[in-house]
Design a protein around this motif. Structure first.
Motif, PDB file in Angstrom:
ATOM      1  N   GLY A 111      44.352  33.812  31.910  1.00  0.00           N
ATOM      2  CA  GLY A 111      45.413  34.144  31.677  1.00  0.00           C
ATOM      3  C   GLY A 111      45.640  35.874  32.670  1.00  0.00           C
ATOM      4  N   GLU A 112      44.556  36.180  32.462  1.00  0.00           N
ATOM      5  CA  GLU A 112      44.745  37.516  33.248  1.00  0.00           C
ATOM      6  C   GLU A 112      44.823  37.872  34.951  1.00  0.00           C
ATOM      7  OE1 GLU A 112      41.749  40.629  30.835  1.00  0.00           O
ATOM      8  OE2 GLU A 112      40.680  38.941  31.796  1.00  0.00           O
ATOM      9  N   ILE A 113      46.240  39.262  34.840  1.00  0.00           N
ATOM     10  CA  ILE A 113      46.016  39.673  36.304  1.00  0.00           C
ATOM     11  C   ILE A 113      45.424  41.086  36.661  1.00  0.00           C
ATOM     12  CG2 ILE A 113      47.619  40.164  38.311  1.00  0.00           C
ATOM     13  CD1 ILE A 113      49.856  38.945  36.003  1.00  0.00           C
ATOM     14  N   ILE A 114      44.662  40.483  37.879  1.00  0.00           N
ATOM     15  CA  ILE A 114      43.251  41.813  38.176  1.00  0.00           C
ATOM     16  C   ILE A 114      43.942  42.443  39.309  1.00  0.00           C
ATOM     17  CG2 ILE A 114      41.274  42.990  38.248  1.00  0.00           C
ATOM     18  CD1 ILE A 114      41.745  39.989  36.084  1.00  0.00           C
ATOM     19  N   CYS A 115      44.979  43.824  39.784  1.00  0.00           N
ATOM     20  CA  CYS A 115      44.326  43.831  40.887  1.00  0.00           C
ATOM     21  C   CYS A 115      44.389  45.357  41.442  1.00  0.00           C
ATOM     22  CB  CYS A 115      46.260  45.036  40.667  1.00  0.00           C
ATOM     23  SG  CYS A 115      47.569  44.108  39.840  1.00  0.00           S
ATOM     24  N   ILE A 116      43.120  44.658  42.729  1.00  0.00           N
ATOM     25  CA  ILE A 116      42.770  46.063  43.712  1.00  0.00           C
ATOM     26  C   ILE A 116      43.405  46.382  44.477  1.00  0.00           C
ATOM     27  CG2 ILE A 116      40.388  44.883  44.875  1.00  0.00           C
ATOM     28  CD1 ILE A 116      40.280  42.589  43.973  1.00  0.00           C
ATOM     29  N   VAL A 117      43.065  48.131  44.059  1.00  0.00           N
ATOM     30  CA  VAL A 117      43.889  48.544  44.693  1.00  0.00           C
ATOM     31  C   VAL A 117      42.154  49.415  45.447  1.00  0.00           C
ATOM     32  CG1 VAL A 117      45.867  48.958  43.518  1.00  0.00           C
ATOM     33  CG2 VAL A 117      43.822  50.697  43.248  1.00  0.00           C
ATOM     34  N   GLY A 118      42.891  50.554  46.661  1.00  0.00           N
ATOM     35  CA  GLY A 118      42.203  51.011  47.829  1.00  0.00           C
ATOM     36  C   GLY A 118      42.976  51.261  49.079  1.00  0.00           C
ATOM     37  N   PRO A 119      42.249  52.270  50.274  1.00  0.00           N
ATOM     38  CA  PRO A 119      42.977  52.821  51.111  1.00  0.00           C
ATOM     39  C   PRO A 119      42.398  51.468  51.808  1.00  0.00           C
ATOM     40  CG  PRO A 119      41.293  54.302  50.099  1.00  0.00           C
ATOM     41  CD  PRO A 119      41.816  53.524  49.573  1.00  0.00           C
ATOM     42  N   THR A 120      42.905  51.687  52.656  1.00  0.00           N
ATOM     43  CA  THR A 120      42.468  50.678  53.602  1.00  0.00           C
ATOM     44  C   THR A 120      40.994  50.930  54.431  1.00  0.00           C
ATOM     45  OG1 THR A 120      44.565  49.730  55.429  1.00  0.00           O
ATOM     46  CG2 THR A 120      42.453  50.935  56.489  1.00  0.00           C
ATOM     47  N   GLY A 121      40.461  49.212  54.202  1.00  0.00           N
ATOM     48  CA  GLY A 121      39.020  49.546  54.901  1.00  0.00           C
ATOM     49  C   GLY A 121      37.800  49.875  53.548  1.00  0.00           C
ATOM     50  N   SER A 122      38.595  49.703  52.326  1.00  0.00           N
ATOM     51  CA  SER A 122      37.867  50.674  51.560  1.00  0.00           C
ATOM     52  C   SER A 122      36.784  49.221  50.791  1.00  0.00           C
ATOM     53  CB  SER A 122      38.781  50.773  50.303  1.00  0.00           C
ATOM     54  OG  SER A 122      39.132  50.010  49.892  1.00  0.00           O
ATOM     55  N   VAL A 153      39.941  50.335  41.476  1.00  0.00           N
ATOM     56  CA  VAL A 153      39.928  50.794  42.173  1.00  0.00           C
ATOM     57  C   VAL A 153      38.792  51.247  43.030  1.00  0.00           C
ATOM     58  CG1 VAL A 153      40.607  53.680  42.533  1.00  0.00           C
ATOM     59  CG2 VAL A 153      41.492  52.950  40.662  1.00  0.00           C
ATOM     60  N   ILE A 154      39.086  50.769  44.372  1.00  0.00           N
ATOM     61  CA  ILE A 154      38.044  50.320  45.235  1.00  0.00           C
ATOM     62  C   ILE A 154      37.916  51.594  46.197  1.00  0.00           C
ATOM     63  CG2 ILE A 154      37.129  48.430  46.821  1.00  0.00           C
ATOM     64  CD1 ILE A 154      37.428  47.704  44.475  1.00  0.00           C
ATOM     65  N   LYS A 155      36.625  52.497  46.255  1.00  0.00           N
ATOM     66  CA  LYS A 155      36.432  53.665  47.418  1.00  0.00           C
ATOM     67  C   LYS A 155      35.297  53.148  47.715  1.00  0.00           C
ATOM     68  CE  LYS A 155      38.844  57.473  45.499  1.00  0.00           C
ATOM     69  NZ  LYS A 155      39.147  57.695  43.848  1.00  0.00           N
ATOM     70  N   ASN A 156      34.918  53.652  49.379  1.00  0.00           N
ATOM     71  CA  ASN A 156      33.923  53.053  50.084  1.00  0.00           C
ATOM     72  C   ASN A 156      32.940  52.119  49.258  1.00  0.00           C
ATOM     73  OD1 ASN A 156      31.841  54.537  51.989  1.00  0.00           O
ATOM     74  ND2 ASN A 156      30.629  55.054  50.457  1.00  0.00           N
ATOM     75  N   GLY A 157      33.418  51.096  49.829  1.00  0.00           N
ATOM     76  CA  GLY A 157      33.018  49.508  48.895  1.00  0.00           C
ATOM     77  C   GLY A 157      32.738  48.617  48.099  1.00  0.00           C
ATOM     78  N   GLY A 158      33.076  50.301  46.739  1.00  0.00           N
ATOM     79  CA  GLY A 158      32.586  49.684  45.348  1.00  0.00           C
ATOM     80  C   GLY A 158      33.828  50.497  44.594  1.00  0.00           C
ATOM     81  N   ILE A 159      33.495  49.843  43.459  1.00  0.00           N
ATOM     82  CA  ILE A 159      34.632  50.001  42.363  1.00  0.00           C
ATOM     83  C   ILE A 159      34.099  50.766  41.665  1.00  0.00           C
ATOM     84  CG2 ILE A 159      35.280  48.954  40.343  1.00  0.00           C
ATOM     85  CD1 ILE A 159      34.066  46.339  41.135  1.00  0.00           C
ATOM     86  N   ALA A 160      35.292  51.332  41.875  1.00  0.00           N
ATOM     87  CA  ALA A 160      34.856  52.626  41.389  1.00  0.00           C
ATOM     88  C   ALA A 160      35.335  53.250  40.167  1.00  0.00           C
ATOM     89  CB  ALA A 160      35.929  54.607  42.993  1.00  0.00           C
ATOM     90  N   ARG A 161      36.399  52.883  39.527  1.00  0.00           N
ATOM     91  CA  ARG A 161      37.911  52.629  38.689  1.00  0.00           C
ATOM     92  C   ARG A 161      38.176  51.615  38.281  1.00  0.00           C
ATOM     93  NH1 ARG A 161      42.394  56.907  37.760  1.00  0.00           N
ATOM     94  NH2 ARG A 161      41.976  56.766  35.662  1.00  0.00           N
ATOM     95  N   ILE A 162      38.426  51.685  36.852  1.00  0.00           N
ATOM     96  CA  ILE A 162      38.889  50.725  36.093  1.00  0.00           C
ATOM     97  C   ILE A 162      40.093  51.202  35.527  1.00  0.00           C
ATOM     98  CG2 ILE A 162      38.918  48.604  35.192  1.00  0.00           C
ATOM     99  CD1 ILE A 162      35.543  48.174  35.694  1.00  0.00           C
ATOM    100  N   ILE A 163      41.417  50.784  36.027  1.00  0.00           N
ATOM    101  CA  ILE A 163      42.467  51.580  34.786  1.00  0.00           C
ATOM    102  C   ILE A 163      42.544  50.077  34.157  1.00  0.00           C
ATOM    103  CG2 ILE A 163      44.791  52.485  35.355  1.00  0.00           C
ATOM    104  CD1 ILE A 163      43.877  53.665  38.155  1.00  0.00           C
TER     105      ILE A 163
END
Ligand SMILES: Nc1nc2c(ncn2[C@@H]2O[C@H](COP(=O)(O)OP(=O)(O)OP(=O)(O)O)[C@@H](O)[C@H]2O)c(=O)[nH]1
Ligand SMILES: Nc1ncnc2c1ncn2[C@@H]1O[C@H](COP(=O)(O)OP(=O)(O)OP(=O)(O)O)[C@@H](O)[C@H]1O
Ligand SMILES: [Mg+2]
Ligand SMILES: [Mg+2]
Ligand SMILES: [Zn+2]
Ligand SMILES: [Zn+2]
Lengths: 227, 332
Positions: free
Chosen positions: B107-118, B286-296
């Motif tokens: 039932g949860e929707i999780i979005c994954i965001v972050g720059p190209t190649g992240s 929020v993905i940065k440099n290959g890792g999950i940097a933050r959860i909003i």
């Protein structure tokens, strides 16, 4: 030394997939050798050499490349051993759809691509039907649903195989395939091993160089169409 | 029921109940006729020379038929229920630990965001592979709090994960109807004809412009094929986890599409740059440099803004439709 046979129709992506696996194996510091079998010409050996792996190339010329493969592979395996390879991978292009290089107890991989048409899995013989792992490439060019339909056609002719989608260019999925390569059986020699499927008996006069057309030139193992 | 239960049964009954056996045999070039002969009898009496010609050994054929029938019968087994998916952090591209444990529920929707190649696609691939520290990120995935059976990795019958990927091209020479039918048959759904009809109907509701059942898949527009694929997934896939890699910029009704996919309780992970889709999610990784940097976590203020964004989007959509129908935009 782990030894795997990789085969598949021409241009299906065998070299691309092997190169991506080599990169992943090299990241684990493995020493690798590759033997490439082809019929008339290949530049794959240079691509492998560029990766810094040991390469041997065999061109079968006038022979069926798979027949040529069986008569040479044992020596290639010894060569890999002598050079302390931890992995030896053979690449051979399946040209006649009926011969297959796969050997009992040796992990057999068949590479086939999504663009080859839905009936292709049915048309390929033991090379596909007796493989342990079937790698499907070029999924980036088609939609997910088409990938699934194609995979289900492969599954129909080889339901026991592990079927994987791999992108030969970006390497997506290659990491996962590499874990399966790590599971391949360790061997010392091919002595005493047998082919998974016999190769067709090609013993007519044309096998022996005959070029003239006509009843009187046809000898040996000849078969006629119903017309 | 399994393969061995089918062996002593006469072909006349078997082929009726399990028509896929005919298709299986014909894919090896073999013919079979309904009659009093049992499946076992049929297999034992196959001409060895014929098999040799067809490039298959008698033993291998039986093994394949065994695997195939058991696979098909397994489609009827109830799915193991997925109550949670846990992601245990690994390392980013520089080797810094992610230090997180995240549990997702149906039932949860999780979005994954972050720059190209992240590393958005990599995160989706970790989930698809049910990674156990054996991918470049070192992440681990638990299902229902446990290390799952490795059968999830290779099962084609009970796939844990259904994917909707960026590409929507076709190369197969089939009409939309034939294509969906072939897909439905491979999934062994009951009443395939009804399913096919439903998928085509729903696809047409999602797509801006309608298409006919006999339209070749290769000539569908981007939006139409995207719509077909979403409808196809919603109706045919039983997978409890859905991964979507960038669904935006295709001419489809995104909200309707998401509702359709969420009809049955699933865990949805979606890589996206689309603000509306991002705000529809419950959480954003929020993905940065290959890792999950933050959860909003989506906040109330954001949810309010979603309404405003949807209005904006509808306005744009209306303008797009005016352009499409040949109007001018001097007054907007
Ligand atoms: N788009 C796309 N192209 C691919 C993929 N895999 C391979 N190719 C391309 O397909 C072509 C043939 O690939 P190869 O790896 O040389 O194929 P092969 O099977 O080794 O060919 P031969 O050894 O000549 O029989 C190359 O241009 C590759 O770049 C893929 O997953 N996607
Ligand atoms: N934690 C990590 N450690 C090592 N490599 C990683 C990690 N995360 C991602 N990568 C690698 O980085 C590359 C880019 O990642 P990926 O394709 O997932 O990016 P993306 O966010 O999907 O990009 P795009 O927006 O362009 O689709 C891939 O080769 C991936 O394997
Ligand atoms: Mg090659
Ligand atoms: Mg991506
Ligand atoms: Zn041959
Ligand atoms: Zn001959």
């Amino acid at each position: 030394m782990r030894f795997l046979t990789v085969s598949g129709p021409p241009s299906s992506g065998k070299t691309s997939v092997i190169l991506r696996v080599i990169e992943a194996l090299q990241a684990r510091q493995r020493k690798i050798g590759v033997v490439k079998f082809d019929c008339l010409l290949t530049e794959d050996d240079q691509l492998y050499a560029k990766k810094g792996v040991l390469v041997k190339k065999g061109l079968s010329g006038a022979l069926c490349p798979d027949h040529y493969f069986v008569s040479n592979i044992e020596a290639c395996v010894s060569w890999g051993h002598e050079n302390d390879c931890e992995y030896l991978i053979s690449e051979s292009a399946g040209l006649c759809n009926r011969c297959s290089p796969h050997i009992n107890e040796i992990t057999a991989v068949c590479v086939i691509d999504n663009l080859s048409g839905i009936n292709t899995p049915r048309k390929i013989g033991p090379m596909l039907k007796s493989a342990d792992i079937v790698v499907i490439t070029k999924g980036d060019i088609v939609s997910q649903a088409e990938r699934e339909v194609f995979a289900s056609r492969v599954k129909q002719v080889n339901p026991g195989a592990i079927i994987m989608n791999i992108n030969g260019i970006t390497g997506q999925g290659a990491f996962e395939l590499t874990s399966l390569f790590e599971d391949a059986s360790d061997i010392e020699t091919l002595k005493g091993k047998t082919l998974r499927f016999s190769m067709p008996s090609a013993l007519c006069s044309y096998c022996l160089g005959e070029t003239r057309i006509g009843e009187e030139y046809q000898t040996g193992n000849i078969r006629k169409m119903d017309i | 029921m399994n393969y061995y239960d089918l062996l002593p049964r006469p072909l006349s009954e078997l082929l009726e109940e399990h028509p896929y056996i005919v298709d299986f045999l014909s894919s090896f070039g073999l013919e079979v006729e309904a009659g009093p002969t049992t499946l076992q009898g049929y297999l034992e009496n196959l001409d060895l020379d014929l098999l040799e010609d067809l490039g298959v050994g008698a033993e291998q054929l039986q093994q394949s038929l065994h695997d195939f029938i058991n696979g098909m019968l397994a489609l009827d087994d109830p799915l193991d229920k997925v109550n949670s998916l846990t992601l245990i952090g690994g390392f980013d591209k520089s080797g810094t630990a992610e230090n997180l444990e995240l549990t997702l529920k149906p039932g949860e929707i999780i979005c994954i965001v972050g720059p190209t190649g992240s590393g958005k696609s990599r995160l989706l691939a970790d989930i698809e592979w049910v990674a156990q520290g054996d991918t470049p990120t070192g992440r681990k995935i638990l299902i229902n709090g446990e290390v799952p059976d490795s059968k999830w990795r290779f099962s084609t019958e009970h796939k844990l994960v259904a994917q909707l990927s960026q590409n929507m091209n076709f190369v197969m020479d089939l009409s939309a109807e034939e294509f969906v039918r072939m897909h439905a048959e491979s999934r062994l759904v009951t009443e395939p004809e009804k399913k096919v009809e439903m998928i085509l109907k729903q696809a047409n509701e999602l797509a801006g412009e309608t298409f006919l059942p006999d339209t070749p898949v290769t000539s569908l527009s981007g939006g139409q094929s995207r719509a077909l694929m979403i409808a196809d997934m919603a109706c045919l896939s039983k997978s409890p986890i859905v991964l979507i890699d960038e669904i935006e910029n295709a001419g489809i009704d995104r909200k309707k599409a998401l509702d359709l996919l969420m009809r049955e309780e699933k865990i949805v992970l979606m890589a996206t740059h689309d603000p509306i889709l991002a705000l529809m999610g419950d959480k954003r990784l929020v993905i940065k440099n290959g890792g999950i940097a933050r959860i909003i976590e989506a906040s109330d203020a954001e949810r309010k803004n979603l309404i405003a964004l949807e209005e904006l989007d509808n306005q744009l959509l209306a303008l797009r439709n005016r352009i499409r129908s040949g109007e001018t935009l001097e007054n907007i």
